[in-house]
Scaffold this motif. Structure first.
Motif, PDB file in Angstrom:
ATOM      1  N   LEU A 100      42.556  27.031  43.715  1.00 55.27           N
ATOM      2  CA  LEU A 100      42.727  25.589  43.555  1.00 55.27           C
ATOM      3  C   LEU A 100      42.153  25.097  42.228  1.00 55.27           C
ATOM      4  N   LEU A 101      41.020  25.651  41.832  1.00 60.62           N
ATOM      5  CA  LEU A 101      40.417  25.263  40.567  1.00 60.62           C
ATOM      6  C   LEU A 101      41.303  25.663  39.393  1.00 60.62           C
ATOM      7  N   SER A 102      41.868  26.856  39.463  1.00 65.54           N
ATOM      8  CA  SER A 102      42.756  27.318  38.404  1.00 65.54           C
ATOM      9  C   SER A 102      43.989  26.426  38.309  1.00 65.54           C
ATOM     10  N   ALA A 133      44.110  23.389  38.960  1.00 62.45           N
ATOM     11  CA  ALA A 133      43.693  22.096  38.417  1.00 62.45           C
ATOM     12  C   ALA A 133      43.316  22.185  36.937  1.00 62.45           C
ATOM     13  N   GLY A 134      43.438  23.363  36.343  1.00 62.39           N
ATOM     14  CA  GLY A 134      43.150  23.516  34.925  1.00 62.39           C
ATOM     15  C   GLY A 134      41.752  23.993  34.601  1.00 62.39           C
ATOM     16  N   ALA A 135      40.962  24.305  35.631  1.00 64.85           N
ATOM     17  CA  ALA A 135      39.629  24.841  35.398  1.00 64.85           C
ATOM     18  C   ALA A 135      39.715  26.330  35.070  1.00 64.85           C
ATOM     19  N   VAL A 136      38.591  26.902  34.700  1.00 68.43           N
ATOM     20  CA  VAL A 136      38.525  28.326  34.356  1.00 68.43           C
ATOM     21  C   VAL A 136      37.591  29.017  35.359  1.00 68.43           C
ATOM     22  N   PRO A 137      38.131  29.509  36.467  1.00 66.82           N
ATOM     23  CA  PRO A 137      37.273  30.171  37.445  1.00 66.82           C
ATOM     24  C   PRO A 137      36.862  31.559  36.978  1.00 66.82           C
ATOM     25  N   ILE A 138      35.604  31.903  37.210  1.00 61.64           N
ATOM     26  CA  ILE A 138      35.082  33.225  36.867  1.00 61.64           C
ATOM     27  C   ILE A 138      34.691  33.885  38.177  1.00 61.64           C
ATOM     28  N   LEU A 139      35.511  34.818  38.630  1.00 54.32           N
ATOM     29  CA  LEU A 139      35.360  35.407  39.941  1.00 54.32           C
ATOM     30  C   LEU A 139      34.380  36.570  39.915  1.00 54.32           C
ATOM     31  N   THR A 140      33.426  36.567  40.845  1.00 51.71           N
ATOM     32  CA  THR A 140      32.508  37.691  40.982  1.00 51.71           C
ATOM     33  C   THR A 140      32.416  38.078  42.449  1.00 51.71           C
ATOM     34  N   GLY A 141      32.109  39.341  42.684  1.00 55.11           N
ATOM     35  CA  GLY A 141      31.966  39.852  44.037  1.00 55.11           C
ATOM     36  C   GLY A 141      31.726  41.341  43.994  1.00 55.11           C
ATOM     37  N   ARG A 142      31.426  41.924  45.143  1.00 54.68           N
ATOM     38  CA  ARG A 142      31.088  43.348  45.191  1.00 54.68           C
ATOM     39  C   ARG A 142      32.314  44.258  45.168  1.00 54.68           C
ATOM     40  N   ASN A 143      33.445  43.767  45.700  1.00 56.68           N
ATOM     41  CA  ASN A 143      34.625  44.603  45.850  1.00 56.68           C
ATOM     42  C   ASN A 143      35.614  44.346  44.715  1.00 56.68           C
ATOM     43  N   GLY A 144      35.709  45.294  43.805  1.00 53.30           N
ATOM     44  CA  GLY A 144      36.570  45.109  42.642  1.00 53.30           C
ATOM     45  C   GLY A 144      38.037  44.946  42.985  1.00 53.30           C
ATOM     46  N   ASP A 145      38.516  45.688  43.991  1.00 58.29           N
ATOM     47  CA  ASP A 145      39.920  45.600  44.373  1.00 58.29           C
ATOM     48  C   ASP A 145      40.260  44.224  44.926  1.00 58.29           C
ATOM     49  N   LYS A 146      39.365  43.680  45.738  1.00 60.16           N
ATOM     50  CA  LYS A 146      39.597  42.344  46.285  1.00 60.16           C
ATOM     51  C   LYS A 146      39.575  41.284  45.186  1.00 60.16           C
ATOM     52  N   LEU A 147      38.687  41.455  44.225  1.00 58.96           N
ATOM     53  CA  LEU A 147      38.619  40.511  43.110  1.00 58.96           C
ATOM     54  C   LEU A 147      39.914  40.520  42.308  1.00 58.96           C
ATOM     55  N   LYS A 148      40.435  41.716  42.043  1.00 60.66           N
ATOM     56  CA  LYS A 148      41.682  41.825  41.284  1.00 60.66           C
ATOM     57  C   LYS A 148      42.838  41.180  42.037  1.00 60.66           C
ATOM     58  N   ALA A 149      42.871  41.372  43.363  1.00 56.47           N
ATOM     59  CA  ALA A 149      43.932  40.773  44.181  1.00 56.47           C
ATOM     60  C   ALA A 149      43.841  39.258  44.157  1.00 56.47           C
ATOM     61  N   ALA A 150      42.620  38.728  44.239  1.00 59.53           N
ATOM     62  CA  ALA A 150      42.435  37.278  44.193  1.00 59.53           C
ATOM     63  C   ALA A 150      42.797  36.734  42.818  1.00 59.53           C
ATOM     64  N   ALA A 151      42.415  37.450  41.771  1.00 56.32           N
ATOM     65  CA  ALA A 151      42.685  37.001  40.400  1.00 56.32           C
ATOM     66  C   ALA A 151      44.175  37.004  40.089  1.00 56.32           C
ATOM     67  N   ALA A 152      44.925  37.894  40.740  1.00 55.24           N
ATOM     68  CA  ALA A 152      46.366  37.981  40.486  1.00 55.24           C
ATOM     69  C   ALA A 152      47.101  36.713  40.905  1.00 55.24           C
ATOM     70  N   LYS A 153      46.466  35.896  41.736  1.00 54.30           N
ATOM     71  CA  LYS A 153      47.093  34.661  42.219  1.00 54.30           C
ATOM     72  C   LYS A 153      46.744  33.450  41.355  1.00 54.30           C
ATOM     73  N   LEU A 154      45.965  33.655  40.314  1.00 50.70           N
ATOM     74  CA  LEU A 154      45.507  32.539  39.492  1.00 50.70           C
ATOM     75  C   LEU A 154      46.473  32.282  38.340  1.00 50.70           C
ATOM     76  N   PRO A 155      46.891  31.029  38.161  1.00 50.91           N
ATOM     77  CA  PRO A 155      47.882  30.723  37.130  1.00 50.91           C
ATOM     78  C   PRO A 155      47.331  30.588  35.719  1.00 50.91           C
ATOM     79  N   GLY A 156      46.034  30.362  35.597  1.00 54.66           N
ATOM     80  CA  GLY A 156      45.481  30.084  34.274  1.00 54.66           C
ATOM     81  C   GLY A 156      44.411  31.074  33.855  1.00 54.66           C
ATOM     82  N   ARG A 157      43.710  30.741  32.794  1.00 55.14           N
ATOM     83  CA  ARG A 157      42.639  31.583  32.262  1.00 55.14           C
ATOM     84  C   ARG A 157      41.553  31.756  33.324  1.00 55.14           C
ATOM     85  N   HIS A 158      40.999  32.963  33.399  1.00 56.83           N
ATOM     86  CA  HIS A 158      39.958  33.238  34.386  1.00 56.83           C
ATOM     87  C   HIS A 158      39.184  34.479  33.961  1.00 56.83           C
ATOM     88  N   GLY A 159      38.134  34.782  34.698  1.00 56.04           N
ATOM     89  CA  GLY A 159      37.359  35.991  34.454  1.00 56.04           C
ATOM     90  C   GLY A 159      37.136  36.729  35.758  1.00 56.04           C
TER      91      GLY A 159
END
Length: 257
Positions: free
Chosen positions: A23-25, A27-53
């Protein structure tokens, strides 16, 4: 305004962390995703439309928190918001729960926030602006059976949040608490593996999207605290105003685990 805001999110691989990032992405924000599971992070990041980390981060690891967050601050030239969302719960009767479970929940749910906040706060203080959002729980205000360890950890989160808000008054830094009731997320795969609690409160559970929308509003409006949903917020008020009456009225109602 959310556009362009750099928002560091812990526990962002699934559940409300991942949905809030989406939702933040949008809205034009830049979400920086962190977590223990790299695969889950990549899957979540794949759904983001804008710049992110995306950064692998275990909030219980002191060295990793220091190294990874320092790298994030360098890579993004600082962040505007720290969303402390990482957490887990185990629903067990007090006498059945090993002491290690109490320590593990406190280490992630409470000390994880302490570690991450101590890394980000100096940069906020240096520029006189910033926003710390701690995802606590209605459990932090309303104790229920079979959640002594989880409830205690969330009470600690709220105590820290309220004290830090007072300590930082006048610095330009906002400190917020978000206190959701049960949300239909993978949280319950560990907290309630047999599904008893989920079945008993299914009528009351929020969707991840609804909870995430509320978190985004707290970030956007820099609101100090939010209890949700409304029925849970009303229950908290009842307990605060009439604790003995609330014990009699809600004793059986809250025993759903």
């Amino acid at each position: 305004m959310l556009r362009g805001k750099k928002i560091l999110i812990t526990g962002a691989g699934s559940g409300i962390g991942a949905e809030t990032a989406r939702l933040l992405s949008a809205a034009g924000a830049v979400p920086i995703l962190t977590g223990r599971n790299g695969d889950k992070l990549k899957a979540a990041a794949a759904k983001l439309p804008g710049r992110h980390g995306v950064y692998t981060l275990d909030v219980t690891d002191n060295g990793q928190v220091e190294t990874v967050i320092a790298q994030i601050l360098a890579d993004f030239d600082g962040v505007d918001v720290l969303l402390n969302n990482a957490g887990f719960g185990l629903f067990e009767r007090f006498m059945d729960a090993p002491v290690s479970h109490f320590g593990a929940m406190m280490d992630t749910n409470y000390m994880g926030i302490v570690r991450c906040t101590k890394m980000v706060l100096p940069s906020f203080l240096a520029r006189g602006d910033g926003h710390i959002v701690n995802v606590a729980s209605i459990a932090g205000k309303l104790g229920t059976p079979k959640s002594t360890g989880y409830t205690a950890s969330k009470h600690a989160v709220l105590g820290l949040t309220n004290a830090l808000r007072a300590e930082l008054y006048g610095t330009g830094i906002v400190v917020s608490a978000v206190n959701p009731g049960p949300i239909d997320t993978p949280f319950f795969e560990q907290a309630d593996p047999d599904g008893t609690y989920v079945k008993n409160v299914s009528w009351f559970m929020m969707t991840p999207e609804r909870a995430a929308k509320s978190i985004v509003r707290v970030i956007d409006r820099r609101k100090a605290e939010l209890d949700m949903p409304f029925t849970a917020a009303a229950g908290v008020k009842l307990v605060q105003l009439f604790p003995r009456l609330a014990d009699r009225v809600t004793g059986k109602l809250l025993n759903k685990k």
